[in-house]
Motif scaffolding. Sequence first.
Motif, mmCIF file in Angstrom:
data_model
loop_
_atom_site.group_PDB
_atom_site.id
_atom_site.type_symbol
_atom_site.label_atom_id
_atom_site.label_comp_id
_atom_site.label_asym_id
_atom_site.label_seq_id
_atom_site.Cartn_x
_atom_site.Cartn_y
_atom_site.Cartn_z
ATOM 1 N N ASP A 230 0.822 -1.209 0.000
ATOM 2 C CA ASP A 230 0.000 0.000 0.000
ATOM 3 C C ASP A 230 0.857 1.261 0.000
ATOM 4 O OD1 ASP A 230 -2.309 -1.484 -0.013
ATOM 5 O OD2 ASP A 230 -2.596 -1.398 2.169
ATOM 6 N N ASN A 231 2.015 1.171 0.646
ATOM 7 C CA ASN A 231 2.877 2.347 0.743
ATOM 8 C C ASN A 231 4.079 2.260 -0.192
ATOM 9 O OD1 ASN A 231 1.291 3.478 2.870
ATOM 10 N ND2 ASN A 231 2.273 2.074 4.312
ATOM 11 N N ASP A 232 3.976 1.433 -1.219
ATOM 12 C CA ASP A 232 5.089 1.242 -2.149
ATOM 13 C C ASP A 232 5.374 2.547 -2.905
ATOM 14 O OD1 ASP A 232 6.635 0.372 -4.569
ATOM 15 O OD2 ASP A 232 6.277 -1.598 -3.682
ATOM 16 N N GLU A 233 6.634 2.923 -2.921
ATOM 17 C CA GLU A 233 7.010 4.187 -3.563
ATOM 18 C C GLU A 233 6.709 4.167 -5.056
ATOM 19 O OE1 GLU A 233 10.856 7.262 -3.717
ATOM 20 O OE2 GLU A 233 11.058 5.253 -2.835
ATOM 21 N N ARG A 234 6.774 2.980 -5.658
ATOM 22 C CA ARG A 234 6.495 2.888 -7.089
ATOM 23 C C ARG A 234 5.043 3.248 -7.396
ATOM 24 N NH1 ARG A 234 9.395 -2.912 -7.379
ATOM 25 N NH2 ARG A 234 8.273 -2.961 -5.391
ATOM 26 N N LYS A 235 4.138 2.919 -6.477
ATOM 27 C CA LYS A 235 2.747 3.323 -6.651
ATOM 28 C C LYS A 235 2.606 4.838 -6.554
ATOM 29 C CE LYS A 235 -0.575 0.980 -4.700
ATOM 30 N NZ LYS A 235 -1.373 0.211 -3.723
ATOM 31 N N ASP A 236 3.356 5.427 -5.645
ATOM 32 C CA ASP A 236 3.323 6.890 -5.517
ATOM 33 C C ASP A 236 3.788 7.553 -6.807
ATOM 34 O OD1 ASP A 236 2.440 6.671 -2.914
ATOM 35 O OD2 ASP A 236 4.436 6.822 -2.038
ATOM 36 N N ILE A 237 4.860 6.998 -7.396
ATOM 37 C CA ILE A 237 5.378 7.555 -8.652
ATOM 38 C C ILE A 237 4.324 7.455 -9.745
ATOM 39 C CG2 ILE A 237 7.063 7.200 -10.504
ATOM 40 C CD1 ILE A 237 8.249 8.559 -8.065
ATOM 41 N N MET A 238 3.683 6.290 -9.855
ATOM 42 C CA MET A 238 2.670 6.103 -10.898
ATOM 43 C C MET A 238 1.472 7.018 -10.664
ATOM 44 S SD MET A 238 2.730 1.996 -11.636
ATOM 45 C CE MET A 238 1.765 2.187 -13.134
ATOM 46 N N GLN A 239 1.102 7.195 -9.401
ATOM 47 C CA GLN A 239 -0.023 8.078 -9.099
ATOM 48 C C GLN A 239 0.302 9.525 -9.465
ATOM 49 O OE1 GLN A 239 -1.165 8.854 -4.903
ATOM 50 N NE2 GLN A 239 -3.196 8.124 -5.510
ATOM 51 N N GLN A 240 1.488 9.989 -9.079
ATOM 52 C CA GLN A 240 1.896 11.356 -9.420
ATOM 53 C C GLN A 240 1.961 11.542 -10.925
ATOM 54 O OE1 GLN A 240 5.492 12.592 -7.263
ATOM 55 N NE2 GLN A 240 4.957 11.154 -5.635
#
Length: 471
Positions: free
Chosen positions: A120-130
Amino acid sequence: MGNWVSIDFGTCNTTAAIEIDGKPHIISNGYMKFFPTVAIVSSTGLIQVCQEAEALRKEMPDCYYQEFKLNIAESTDINGKHYIDIVREILSYIKGYATIENNNEEINSALLTVPSIYTDNDERKDIMQQAAYSAGFSKVEFLSEPEAAALHYSQIVGKKNTGISIIYDLGGGTFDPCLLDMSDSKKPQILGQESGVKCGGQYFDQAIYKHFKKTCSDQGNPLNQEKKIDDYLACKRIKESLSVRETASMNFSNGQTMSLDRGTFESLIKEKILLTLDSCDALLRNANKSWNDVRQILLVGGSTSIPYISNLIQKHLVSHNAPSVKIIRNTNGENGVYDHCFATSLGGISTKIAPPPPPQEPIAQIVVNGTRLQLKEGLNTFGRSSDMDFVFANDLNMSRKHFTILVTKDAVSHWNYVITTCSETKATVLNNLEALDLNSFPIARKSAELQDGWTITAGKTTFLFSKVNNK
């Protein structure tokens, strides 16, 4: 038209799907139903992606980037750009094609499918979301890739109890199996996942290339290194042809026509495929399951089109005393065809398609002597008078206005029926038991809510109230 696009951001290729008239629809670029997950970043920082980047690969090989899916959170300077910039451009590129195929209606919400190993807190998800927000999407959600594939299968077969399944996801560069309990077709439960196996179409192409490179060198006619991209493309075409042919041939950069038979190809990729089966074994062990607990293996990804993969899986099942486990690559179901190449993006968009509304409940009918009389919404009047909705002039025992049936719809679109007697002299009898009577106040009811199958007697005529609309 919907405003969601489901994007399966792959290691080598990306696919996407939208809703068209309540059904999933794969987005295409011309005749291609996928988008290469590649980019060209020029020395000036200009980013070109997908098919546009592929077209420039020969001219700008030093600016060509691929297979960066698992590394997108790394801090990398690429001619002043970073992976997040590349991901943004790819998502924007797909958004544009999705909008075109949505009859130019704006697509502003993205469902991104990601490997099950992403937390849930994976940085790769944050990158994709941004990146998605920067690409113009106003809403972004995530769904694990195996869950999406499982949902596509469940939606197609239309069965609630599809049991424990292994998602065998083999695309262009990675193999990430997942064990799912699909007993609840709307919410598969992840029992375990494995990752890290480097296997897929690009490794098969590489194996063919190395085979031909050695063969040509041994023959004293080596391949031209400056045309390596062309030779790799020839290897890919040979691989694809061997799915349906026993032997395939292509011209290579040294001017020689090279041939490869299916048996040799299978020997070149066998070691890689065995690694995927080892990964599946580990997946089951870690979940305290055996192959006999598995009901089916769902093949996902373009590389599973290679017949040898299904053959090796079947042999593996036999060796583990589980020959009855189904291997599913394509199947016809109640709601269409399971598509292994696009299962992930199709499964994702299926979660955003509202189920069709139930058919509207028909208004009930009144049956008299075998004839069906259709009630209407509002007030329905019965009697001998010619101004009644339903006239029974031949029954002299019926009053001129004998009874009414009021038809109304409630908040959940269910029809309600209230019968009210109107005769001053004669009762309206329900089920030969209860008389609705104006002259026995306050003992008798004047109105009642009709139930399916009740009979109504007015004068000498008997009516059957029927909610079964048989026209």
